[in-house]
Design a protein around this motif. Sequence first.
Motif, PDB file in Angstrom:
ATOM      1  N   GLY A  87      -1.174  41.809  67.507  1.00  0.00           N
ATOM      2  CA  GLY A  87      -1.149  43.114  66.847  1.00  0.00           C
ATOM      3  C   GLY A  87      -1.883  44.119  67.707  1.00  0.00           C
ATOM      4  O   GLY A  87      -2.576  43.752  68.661  1.00  0.00           O
ATOM      5  N   SER A  88      -1.739  45.378  67.385  1.00  0.00           N
ATOM      6  CA  SER A  88      -2.440  46.416  68.135  1.00  0.00           C
ATOM      7  C   SER A  88      -3.901  46.457  67.700  1.00  0.00           C
ATOM      8  O   SER A  88      -4.302  45.814  66.724  1.00  0.00           O
ATOM      9  CB  SER A  88      -1.792  47.784  67.895  1.00  0.00           C
ATOM     10  N   SER A  89      -4.683  47.246  68.417  1.00  0.00           N
ATOM     11  CA  SER A  89      -6.101  47.372  68.073  1.00  0.00           C
ATOM     12  C   SER A  89      -6.289  48.055  66.727  1.00  0.00           C
ATOM     13  O   SER A  89      -7.364  47.979  66.131  1.00  0.00           O
ATOM     14  CB  SER A  89      -6.827  48.168  69.165  1.00  0.00           C
ATOM     15  N   LYS A  92      -4.679  44.648  61.567  1.00  0.00           N
ATOM     16  CA  LYS A  92      -5.632  43.693  61.001  1.00  0.00           C
ATOM     17  C   LYS A  92      -5.544  42.326  61.688  1.00  0.00           C
ATOM     18  O   LYS A  92      -6.074  41.339  61.181  1.00  0.00           O
ATOM     19  CB  LYS A  92      -5.394  43.548  59.498  1.00  0.00           C
ATOM     20  N   ALA A  93      -4.886  42.275  62.847  1.00  0.00           N
ATOM     21  CA  ALA A  93      -4.685  40.996  63.527  1.00  0.00           C
ATOM     22  C   ALA A  93      -6.007  40.304  63.872  1.00  0.00           C
ATOM     23  O   ALA A  93      -6.192  39.122  63.578  1.00  0.00           O
ATOM     24  CB  ALA A  93      -3.851  41.204  64.794  1.00  0.00           C
ATOM     25  N   LYS A  94      -6.917  41.023  64.489  1.00  0.00           N
ATOM     26  CA  LYS A  94      -8.208  40.416  64.868  1.00  0.00           C
ATOM     27  C   LYS A  94      -9.003  40.016  63.630  1.00  0.00           C
ATOM     28  O   LYS A  94      -9.648  38.953  63.599  1.00  0.00           O
ATOM     29  CB  LYS A  94      -9.018  41.357  65.743  1.00  0.00           C
ATOM     30  N   GLU A  95      -8.965  40.848  62.608  1.00  0.00           N
ATOM     31  CA  GLU A  95      -9.659  40.537  61.356  1.00  0.00           C
ATOM     32  C   GLU A  95      -9.134  39.243  60.749  1.00  0.00           C
ATOM     33  O   GLU A  95      -9.905  38.405  60.267  1.00  0.00           O
ATOM     34  CB  GLU A  95      -9.472  41.694  60.368  1.00  0.00           C
ATOM     35  N   ILE A  96      -7.828  39.068  60.796  1.00  0.00           N
ATOM     36  CA  ILE A  96      -7.202  37.860  60.252  1.00  0.00           C
ATOM     37  C   ILE A  96      -7.634  36.629  61.041  1.00  0.00           C
ATOM     38  O   ILE A  96      -7.954  35.590  60.472  1.00  0.00           O
ATOM     39  CB  ILE A  96      -5.664  38.019  60.247  1.00  0.00           C
ATOM     40  N   VAL A  97      -7.669  36.745  62.373  1.00  0.00           N
ATOM     41  CA  VAL A  97      -8.104  35.625  63.214  1.00  0.00           C
ATOM     42  C   VAL A  97      -9.550  35.252  62.902  1.00  0.00           C
ATOM     43  O   VAL A  97      -9.882  34.076  62.710  1.00  0.00           O
ATOM     44  CB  VAL A  97      -7.947  35.973  64.708  1.00  0.00           C
ATOM     45  N   TYR A 109      -6.432  35.494  68.964  1.00  0.00           N
ATOM     46  CA  TYR A 109      -6.027  36.889  68.820  1.00  0.00           C
ATOM     47  C   TYR A 109      -5.485  37.412  70.143  1.00  0.00           C
ATOM     48  O   TYR A 109      -6.076  37.192  71.200  1.00  0.00           O
ATOM     49  CB  TYR A 109      -7.215  37.745  68.384  1.00  0.00           C
ATOM     50  N   LYS A 110      -4.363  38.104  70.084  1.00  0.00           N
ATOM     51  CA  LYS A 110      -3.780  38.707  71.272  1.00  0.00           C
ATOM     52  C   LYS A 110      -3.410  40.155  70.957  1.00  0.00           C
ATOM     53  O   LYS A 110      -2.551  40.415  70.125  1.00  0.00           O
ATOM     54  CB  LYS A 110      -2.530  37.937  71.717  1.00  0.00           C
ATOM     55  N   GLU A 111      -4.112  41.063  71.627  1.00  0.00           N
ATOM     56  CA  GLU A 111      -3.818  42.482  71.403  1.00  0.00           C
ATOM     57  C   GLU A 111      -2.580  42.870  72.197  1.00  0.00           C
ATOM     58  O   GLU A 111      -2.447  42.521  73.369  1.00  0.00           O
ATOM     59  CB  GLU A 111      -5.000  43.348  71.832  1.00  0.00           C
ATOM     60  N   ILE A 112      -1.679  43.590  71.574  1.00  0.00           N
ATOM     61  CA  ILE A 112      -0.441  43.967  72.243  1.00  0.00           C
ATOM     62  C   ILE A 112      -0.182  45.466  72.115  1.00  0.00           C
ATOM     63  O   ILE A 112      -0.764  46.148  71.278  1.00  0.00           O
ATOM     64  CB  ILE A 112       0.778  43.215  71.677  1.00  0.00           C
ATOM     65  N   VAL A 113       0.692  45.931  72.972  1.00  0.00           N
ATOM     66  CA  VAL A 113       1.191  47.297  72.855  1.00  0.00           C
ATOM     67  C   VAL A 113       2.293  47.287  71.808  1.00  0.00           C
ATOM     68  O   VAL A 113       3.258  46.523  71.923  1.00  0.00           O
ATOM     69  CB  VAL A 113       1.764  47.794  74.205  1.00  0.00           C
TER      70      VAL A 113
END
Length: 202
Positions: A87-89, A92-97, A109-113
């Motif tokens: 997910g982008s910065s 909630k992707a990082k929060e979920i991880v 977690y992998k931040e993407i464009v």
Amino acid sequence: CESVITLKKINWPEGVTEIGDYAFTITLLDEIIIPDTVTKVGKEAFSKNQAVASKVFIPDSLKSYGDNAFAEMAINPLRYKDVVVTGSSNSKAKEIVDKFKSGKYSYTYKEIVVPVKGKTYTVGDVQYKMTDAALDGKGTVAVSGFAKKTLKSVTIPKTVKVGDYSFKVTGINANAFKGMSKLKKITVKTTDITKVQKKAFK
């Protein structure tokens, strides 16, 4: 004993805004791309997923998720691989991880464009305008310009990658080649171009 639902892929209906409680619990989904219209995911919606490898995309639109919505997605760490949550910065992707990873269940977690419709992206020397930001392989871009005006040759590919996703090249915008006075050769590899706007090559 809980039985496994052998669902491996989701074809989302257009405009879906909410995923209900337990909607996809105990399934075999190897890739979960939540549409960017979804704002809420219910409790245990994707829990206990048992695919060989799980990749989850969290859109910026997701504002809330229920208890254990993404829990235990690597149900047997001796057999299954890590869960990669992208997910982008702003998502909630990082929060979920951070919330659901543990010693037993491995989450990365992998931040993407995240491509946005109407925005222009530079790939190599070519500038592309996003005309459809769908992430399911149906997204499209149009050639809108070039990072260098001194190029002598240009190749327009069939697809172009923005972030981690591929998009079909389906158009050439107005004035796309303006100022390219040194250009001698244009190679078009795609057969999907449906629209060339006025003065594109002038």
